[in-house]
Design a protein around this motif. Structure first.
Motif, PDB file in Angstrom:
ATOM      1  N   VAL A 221       0.870  -1.176   0.000  1.00  0.00           N
ATOM      2  CA  VAL A 221       0.000   0.000   0.000  1.00  0.00           C
ATOM      3  C   VAL A 221       0.907   1.225   0.000  1.00  0.00           C
ATOM      4  N   LEU A 222       0.793   1.996  -1.051  1.00  0.00           N
ATOM      5  CA  LEU A 222       1.670   3.159  -1.228  1.00  0.00           C
ATOM      6  C   LEU A 222       1.109   4.385  -0.513  1.00  0.00           C
ATOM      7  N   GLY A 223       2.007   5.333  -0.211  1.00  0.00           N
ATOM      8  CA  GLY A 223       1.564   6.573   0.419  1.00  0.00           C
ATOM      9  C   GLY A 223       2.590   7.098   1.385  1.00  0.00           C
TER      10      GLY A 223
ATOM     11  N   VAL B  95      -1.910   0.888  -8.902  1.00  0.00           N
ATOM     12  CA  VAL B  95      -3.323   1.252  -9.027  1.00  0.00           C
ATOM     13  C   VAL B  95      -3.570   2.405  -8.067  1.00  0.00           C
ATOM     14  N   ASP B  96      -3.951   3.552  -8.602  1.00  0.00           N
ATOM     15  CA  ASP B  96      -4.123   4.753  -7.784  1.00  0.00           C
ATOM     16  C   ASP B  96      -5.388   4.681  -6.940  1.00  0.00           C
ATOM     17  N   GLY B  97      -5.302   5.299  -5.759  1.00  0.00           N
ATOM     18  CA  GLY B  97      -6.460   5.402  -4.875  1.00  0.00           C
ATOM     19  C   GLY B  97      -6.052   6.042  -3.574  1.00  0.00           C
TER      20      GLY B  97
ATOM     21  N   THR C  20      -1.838   6.489  -1.348  1.00  0.00           N
ATOM     22  CA  THR C  20      -1.949   7.040  -2.702  1.00  0.00           C
ATOM     23  C   THR C  20      -2.290   5.952  -3.722  1.00  0.00           C
ATOM     24  N   GLY C  21      -2.302   4.717  -3.279  1.00  0.00           N
ATOM     25  CA  GLY C  21      -2.617   3.605  -4.173  1.00  0.00           C
ATOM     26  C   GLY C  21      -1.992   2.324  -3.670  1.00  0.00           C
TER      27      GLY C  21
END
Length: 475
Positions: free
Chosen positions: A207-209, A225-227, A215-216
């Motif tokens: 999980v990025l951020g 995958v962005d989110g 951030t995705g």
């Protein structure tokens, strides 16, 4: 007798109310880890979608406990069972003695041990739901990890609020435990029309951020995958650590017998933490069946009460998505020559229907899309009775005189079960109506019909309306 219930969720609160309905004198204490009063976890998807508020999913309020002489403790988790002194100890140091102890600790969300997982939100509790709604209010897009029942409900709920949603699932098709590949494909196409982009056969590795939030997510092949809202709906596991630490037999869940007792005769377990005959049930109906049996046993109302397992019917609670699955839905038709499979698929309309028949009896079914046949098929599955020869009539009620149209009140027998969660029959609804109940809420107050997953409400309203029409009275 001192009865202590550990867990005040759907199983624990139901047990307490079942006990009080049978016995007014037993000393009852219920201890809950959550600060919330008991709420219907099944309906959290409605809260996420905005069709219900938190107050509308509450099951028992504080006044109920006072009125029924039940000691209820909220927000104080039980951390130890002292079997030598027959007492439980809470995080605050409270020691509560018991003669009979019932474990109803439920389950917890599974969060994959991947980098950045702490940036995601699980979808399990009312607190989780509150956090998701707060984040959704400012998010530009969402990612839901997990395409089982909860994941599909979460994705649909957020899409219904206008948020672009990507649903990521490890398996090859959605809801693979309940659905076959074709049904999973049709479900994915239905969700796509509602604003949910589905990706199956993918693995989330990170999980990025940063400290401000996600951030995705990153997939195993490196794709991002962005989110800015990431929800984990990767399943649940029984909360059995308390029992394990106390030396009780635990496998996947707390092992119980047909009386729902553990290997300590003073301790029972019910609901999602309990394992009966090798099975841990993750739905509300079995938990409530178990609660009724334990209430019969501990109050002496029925000393012969026994739990023999549950026949499960899974209903998806997502706006504009009608789905029911029951029994055996996965069949190797090439190898299993003893099983008859009848199916109809119309992907353009989001319709898929499948019957699994063995020895002339229904052992499984999938109904996706317009589900007018669900009442008839659920009754046939529950009873295990012989099927009519016209199989097409089962898939399309009303097109063949050979098929019973159980969804029509006039042709539904009084023994037909209308509310699966609470085991309420048409006959019981009729009896309520004859006693003066003129709407679904009045029926629910007496029978609890509609208070589980809520999918039977339309059927209950239809029966009440039909009875009023037949007798020429106002609803």
């Amino acid at each position: 007798m001192r009865l202590v219930v550990v867990g005040n969720g759907m199983a624990g609160s139901r047990l307490v109310s079942e006990v009080r309905a049978r016995d007014k004198d037993i000393d009852v204490t219920v201890l809950g880890a959550e600060t919330w009063q008991p709420y219907n976890r099944v309906l959290l998807s409605n809260v996420l979608a905005g069709t219900s508020g938190p107050d509308q999913v509450r099951m028992l309020d504080a006044s109920w406990y006072a009125d029924h002489d039940v000691t209820a403790v909220f927000g104080d988790e039980v951390v130890q069972i002292d079997r030598d002194t027959k007492s439980v100890i809470t995080a605050s140091g409270r020691r509560e003695p018991y003669d009979v102890l019932v474990l109803a600790t439920g389950s917890e969300a599974v969060v994959p041990p991947i980098p950045g997982a702490e940036r995601a939100v699980a979808f399990r509790t009312l607190d989780d739901c509150t956090a998701i709604l707060a984040a959704a209010g400012v998010a530009r897009s969402a990612v839901v990890v997990g395409g089982g029942l909860l994941g599909v409900e979460a994705a649909r709920g957020l899409a219904g609020r206008g948020l672009p949603v990507t649903l990521l699932h490890l398996a090859g098709h959605l809801m693979e435990r309940q659905l076959d590949p074709e049904a999973g494909l049709v479900l994915g196409e239905t969700l796509a029309e509602l604003g949910v982009r589905t990706r199956t056969g993918v693995t989330v590795t990170e999980v990025l951020g940063d400290e401000s939030g996600p951030t995705g997510v990153r997939l195993a092949d490196g794709e991002v995958v962005d989110g800015d809202l990431v929800i984990m709906a990767c399943g649940v596991r029984p909360l059995a650590g308390l029992a394990r630490d106390a030396g009780l037999e635990v496998e996947r869940g707390v092992v119980v017998d047909d009386e729902l007792r553990t290997d300590d005769p003073s301790i029972y377990a019910i609901g999602e933490c309990a394992q009966h005959a090798g099975t841990v049930y993750g739905l509300v109906a079995p938990a409530w069946e178990q609660a009724a049996i334990v209430a019969d046993l501990v109050t002496g109302t029925d000393k012969n009460a026994r739990y023999r397992g549950s026949r499960l019917v899974t209903r998806l609670k997502a706006k504009s998505v009608e789905l029911a699955a029951m029994g055996e839905t996965h069949v190797d038709e090439g190898a299993d020559k003893s099983t008859e499979v009848v199916r109809f698929s119309h992907r353009a309309r989001g319709t898929y229907r499948k019957l699994v028949i063995r020895d002339g009896r229904l052992v499984g079914a999938i109904l996706l899309g317009e589900t007018t046949a669900v009442g008839t098929l659920t009754q046939l599955y529950d009873r295990g009775g012989p099927l009519p020869g016209d199989r097409a009539g089962l898939l399309f009620p009303g097109l063949s005189s050979a098929a019973p149209v159980a969804d029509s009140p006039v042709r539904m027998p009084d023994s037909a079960r209308v509310c699966q969660c609470n085991n309420v029959t048409k006959g019981q609804i009729r009896a309520c109506w004859e006693s003066g109940a003129r709407d679904a809420d009045a029926v629910a107050a007496v029978t609890r019909a509609t208070t589980g997953c809520g999918t039977c409400r339309e059927a209950v309203e239809g029966i009440v309306g039909w009875l009023c029409e037949q007798e020429g009275v106002s609803a």
